[in-house]
Write a protein that holds these residues in place. Structure first.
Motif, PDB file in Angstrom:
ATOM      1  N   GLU A 178       0.855  -1.202   0.000  1.00  0.00           N
ATOM      2  CA  GLU A 178       0.000   0.000   0.000  1.00  0.00           C
ATOM      3  C   GLU A 178       0.885   1.244   0.000  1.00  0.00           C
ATOM      4  OE1 GLU A 178      -1.497   0.962   4.296  1.00  0.00           O
ATOM      5  OE2 GLU A 178      -1.724  -1.213   4.005  1.00  0.00           O
ATOM      6  N   GLY A 179       0.265   2.420  -0.043  1.00  0.00           N
ATOM      7  CA  GLY A 179       1.010   3.668   0.000  1.00  0.00           C
ATOM      8  C   GLY A 179       1.297   4.086   1.433  1.00  0.00           C
ATOM      9  N   PHE A 227       5.905  13.071   1.264  1.00  0.00           N
ATOM     10  CA  PHE A 227       5.676  12.306   0.034  1.00  0.00           C
ATOM     11  C   PHE A 227       5.064  10.962   0.413  1.00  0.00           C
ATOM     12  CE2 PHE A 227       9.794  11.038   1.585  1.00  0.00           C
ATOM     13  CZ  PHE A 227       9.941   9.695   1.247  1.00  0.00           C
ATOM     14  N   THR A 228       4.496  10.302  -0.581  1.00  0.00           N
ATOM     15  CA  THR A 228       3.901   8.973  -0.402  1.00  0.00           C
ATOM     16  C   THR A 228       4.646   7.973  -1.272  1.00  0.00           C
ATOM     17  OG1 THR A 228       1.726   9.915   0.068  1.00  0.00           O
ATOM     18  CG2 THR A 228       1.793   7.603  -0.578  1.00  0.00           C
ATOM     19  N   ALA A 229       5.016   6.842  -0.705  1.00  0.00           N
ATOM     20  CA  ALA A 229       5.734   5.797  -1.440  1.00  0.00           C
ATOM     21  C   ALA A 229       4.899   4.524  -1.448  1.00  0.00           C
ATOM     22  CB  ALA A 229       7.092   5.531  -0.799  1.00  0.00           C
ATOM     23  N   ASN A 230       4.733   3.950  -2.639  1.00  0.00           N
ATOM     24  CA  ASN A 230       4.037   2.665  -2.752  1.00  0.00           C
ATOM     25  C   ASN A 230       5.025   1.559  -2.405  1.00  0.00           C
ATOM     26  OD1 ASN A 230       1.709   1.113  -3.381  1.00  0.00           O
ATOM     27  ND2 ASN A 230       2.694   0.496  -5.296  1.00  0.00           N
ATOM     28  N   GLU A 281      10.216  -2.403  -4.465  1.00  0.00           N
ATOM     29  CA  GLU A 281      10.154  -3.375  -5.572  1.00  0.00           C
ATOM     30  C   GLU A 281       8.934  -4.285  -5.389  1.00  0.00           C
ATOM     31  OE1 GLU A 281      12.661  -2.622  -7.947  1.00  0.00           O
ATOM     32  OE2 GLU A 281      12.566  -1.076  -6.402  1.00  0.00           O
ATOM     33  N   THR A 282       7.763  -3.702  -5.603  1.00  0.00           N
ATOM     34  CA  THR A 282       6.517  -4.438  -5.372  1.00  0.00           C
ATOM     35  C   THR A 282       6.329  -5.598  -6.344  1.00  0.00           C
ATOM     36  OG1 THR A 282       5.339  -2.836  -6.762  1.00  0.00           O
ATOM     37  CG2 THR A 282       5.375  -2.419  -4.389  1.00  0.00           C
TER      38      THR A 282
END
Length: 582
Positions: free
Chosen positions: A342-343, A358-361, A442-443
């Motif tokens: 998720e973010g 900031f938002t990181a997935n 690295e999703t």
């Protein structure tokens, strides 16, 4: 020169002294007091029944040790040099011989300064000497370099210090040349890079602009210097950064990776792998902003109260399990994991003091390792027992050491602080024992791939261990800034050569401990004017492997000048089933 026991009668009684009789050319023979012992009556009161016999025995032993020392010094004068020669470093030289760009670049840079000695040869001799027999620079000059087969110009101790000073002043360039040479000869893979930091202590109390007191890995209070080390996907060191010991290590991953990419024209995407000590919002932001990825670990203890409550509600029985086989071939649980993507929101202050959000997935993987849990619980119980014992007599805070995390120091108004066991901290530590969280950008990578990539970090810990133990990089005895940097550059080059040998040439057939033991143990003793006796033991695994795949002469009982010449010309630039000579 000899010692003797002197007995003097004075008013208070008989008095004993140890005298020394010596001869000096300018004043002739003379006796002088070496040590005052005391009155015989007082010595008897201390439990020595016969003081004269007791101290005569001591004097006899002192004279025997003196004779042994004089005989040893006389023996040294008979031969100008030891008949022994160190030969194990030839495998490291074989790697260095293949790094031709590095040699050319160092010579081109140093020639501009017109030194009266060969900088490259002397630097590499210092590398080989440290890998063979780590010692101080003075001892290396006097006792180690003369026993190598390397041809080094008649260098003085001052030239060795000068060489360390010079290469230290240019250490970042030398590392860049070495990395470029590795890339040309063996290739590097920077699609994954592993980064970690450590520090090295000095046996002094005085700080300066570089040696600073800070958090020490050895829990010492000496001044330290920090080192950041970068490895490529194949576990080869490709970057090093030195920094003052009181500075945070978190910015170093950004500095080293940025400079590495710039100096070596690396434009591809890099996945940065580091432990929880380097996991911060700024590093994550910088990686994303530069098109890179990351895999960090994150402490579950530092989650918010809401997330901790969520964690407590997870049902571990439903997690995916990874098995491994035990010594009997039976499947046992290696670890189990739970994953979600998720973010996640981050914030930090930039260099201007402005708040950046900031938002990181991200993919987050919570892992549970039963073996790790058992180990952690034992460690926690040991610290708790220590804390409880110290609490009984209200010990001072500095006596608790690491166990202080399980106690509270409570100060009443106007009264001395009292120590109390922190039961909540103990319960929390036991709850999280065996658990870890991996955080990655690295999703698309599988959960097990992320786990395996992260756990390759043990290689960088192993590299630090090699530098500290086998190359004896600490404590550091040199003092000037550039000489310190030169010292660590020598250690770094030694580690790089060993890693290239271990991974690229020997194909991970042997541990670094066995390789370094071979380098230390492979030595020769002169038999006559030309030939040498081989002292390598017949059961040395590395020696037997090198005999089979590299050179059958390595395990010969008699080593000839022709053998030695071939050893020094080896060029190891590929796996040992196809080595070539210069």
């Amino acid at each position: 020169m000899r010692y003797f026991l002197k007995k003097t009668n004075i008013k208070k009684g008989e008095y004993l002294q140890i005298y020394i009789s010596e001869y000096k050319r300018d004043i002739g023979s003379r006796n002088r007091c070496f040590k005052s012992i005391g009155y015989i009556s007082e010595i008897k009161d201390k439990g020595i029944k016969d003081p004269i016999a007791y101290y005569q025995a001591q004097v006899k032993k002192m004279n025997e040790e003196l004779e042994e020392k004089e005989s040893s010094e006389k023996a040294k004068k008979i031969g100008n040099q030891s008949p022994k020669r160190y030969a194990g470093y030839i495998v490291l030289k074989g790697i260095a011989n293949s790094l031709t760009f590095f040699e050319k670049a160092v010579r081109a840079l140093s020639n501009e300064r017109q030194f009266q000695y060969d900088v490259y040869n002397l630097m590499m001799a210092l590398v080989y000497a440290r890998a063979t027999f780590p010692a101080s620079k003075k001892k290396t000059h006097e006792d180690i370099i003369p026993l190598l087969f390397e041809k080094v110009d008649e260098s003085s101790y001052s030239q060795i210090l000068s060489c360390c000073e010079y290469i230290g002043s240019e250490y970042d360039k030398f590392i860049s040349y070495l990395t470029t040479s590795i890339k040309k000869t063996y290739g590097i893979n920077s699609s994954e890079t592993y980064f970690d930091c450590t520090n090295f202590y000095f046996e002094i109390d005085k700080e300066d602009e570089f040696k600073k007191k800070g958090p020490s890995k050895e829990n010492r209070n000496d001044p330290i210097v920090g080192m950041g080390l970068l490895l490529d996907k194949n576990q080869i060191p490709i970057g090093m950064k030195l920094y003052p010991g009181n500075e945070s290590e978190k910015p170093k991953i950004r500095e080293v990776i940025s400079s590495l990419k710039k100096e070596n024209n690396i434009t591809g995407r890099t996945i940065q792998v580091a432990d929880k000590g380097l996991n911060c919002a700024r590093n994550i932001y910088e990686a994303i902003n530069k098109g890179d990825g990351y895999i960090f670990s994150k402490s579950l203890k530092k989650m918010s109260d809401r997330d901790i409550e969520w964690f407590k509600g997870l049902d571990i029985s439903n997690w995916d399990i990874v098995y491994e086989k035990d010594s009997n071939g039976k499947n046992i649980e290696k670890y189990r994991y739970y994953t979600f993507t998720e973010g996640f929101n981050y914030s930090f202050k930039n260099d201007l003091g402005l708040n950046v959000t900031f938002t990181a997935n991200e993919k987050r993987i919570i892992t549970y390792n039963p073996k790790l849990r058992m180990k952690k619980i034992l460690e926690i119980n040991k610290m708790v027992d220590k804390a409880r014992n110290l609490c009984l007599y209200q010990a001072k805070k500095d006596e608790f050491g690491e166990s202080s995390k399980f106690v509270n120091f409570v100060t009443d108004s106007g009264k001395k602080a009292r120590v109390e066991i922190d039961e909540e901290a103990i319960a929390e530590a036991r709850m999280f024992a065996g658990y870890n969280m991996l955080v990655t950008s690295e999703t698309q990578l599988s959960d097990r791939t992320v786990y395996n990539i992260y756990h390759n970090l043990w290689r960088i810990e192993q590299t630090f261990k090699m530098m500290k133990s086998y190359l004896d990089a600490r404590p550091v005895f040199v003092s000037s800034l550039n000489t310190i940097k030169g010292h660590f550059l020598i250690c770094y080059i030694g580690v790089v050569l060993e890693r290239l040998l271990e991974f690229n040439v020997l194909g991970c057939s042997f541990s670094f401990e066995k390789i370094m033991d071979f380098i230390h143990d492979f030595s020769l003793v002169r038999m006559d004017s030309k030939n040498y006796i081989n002292l390598l033991t017949s059961n040395d695994e590395v020696g037997e492997f090198l005999e089979k795949h590299l050179s059958p002469e390595i395990t010969n009982y008699i080593i000839t000048p022709a053998n030695i010449s071939n050893f020094l010309k080896l060029k190891l630039n590929k796996r040992l089933d196809g080595f070539e000579s210069i």
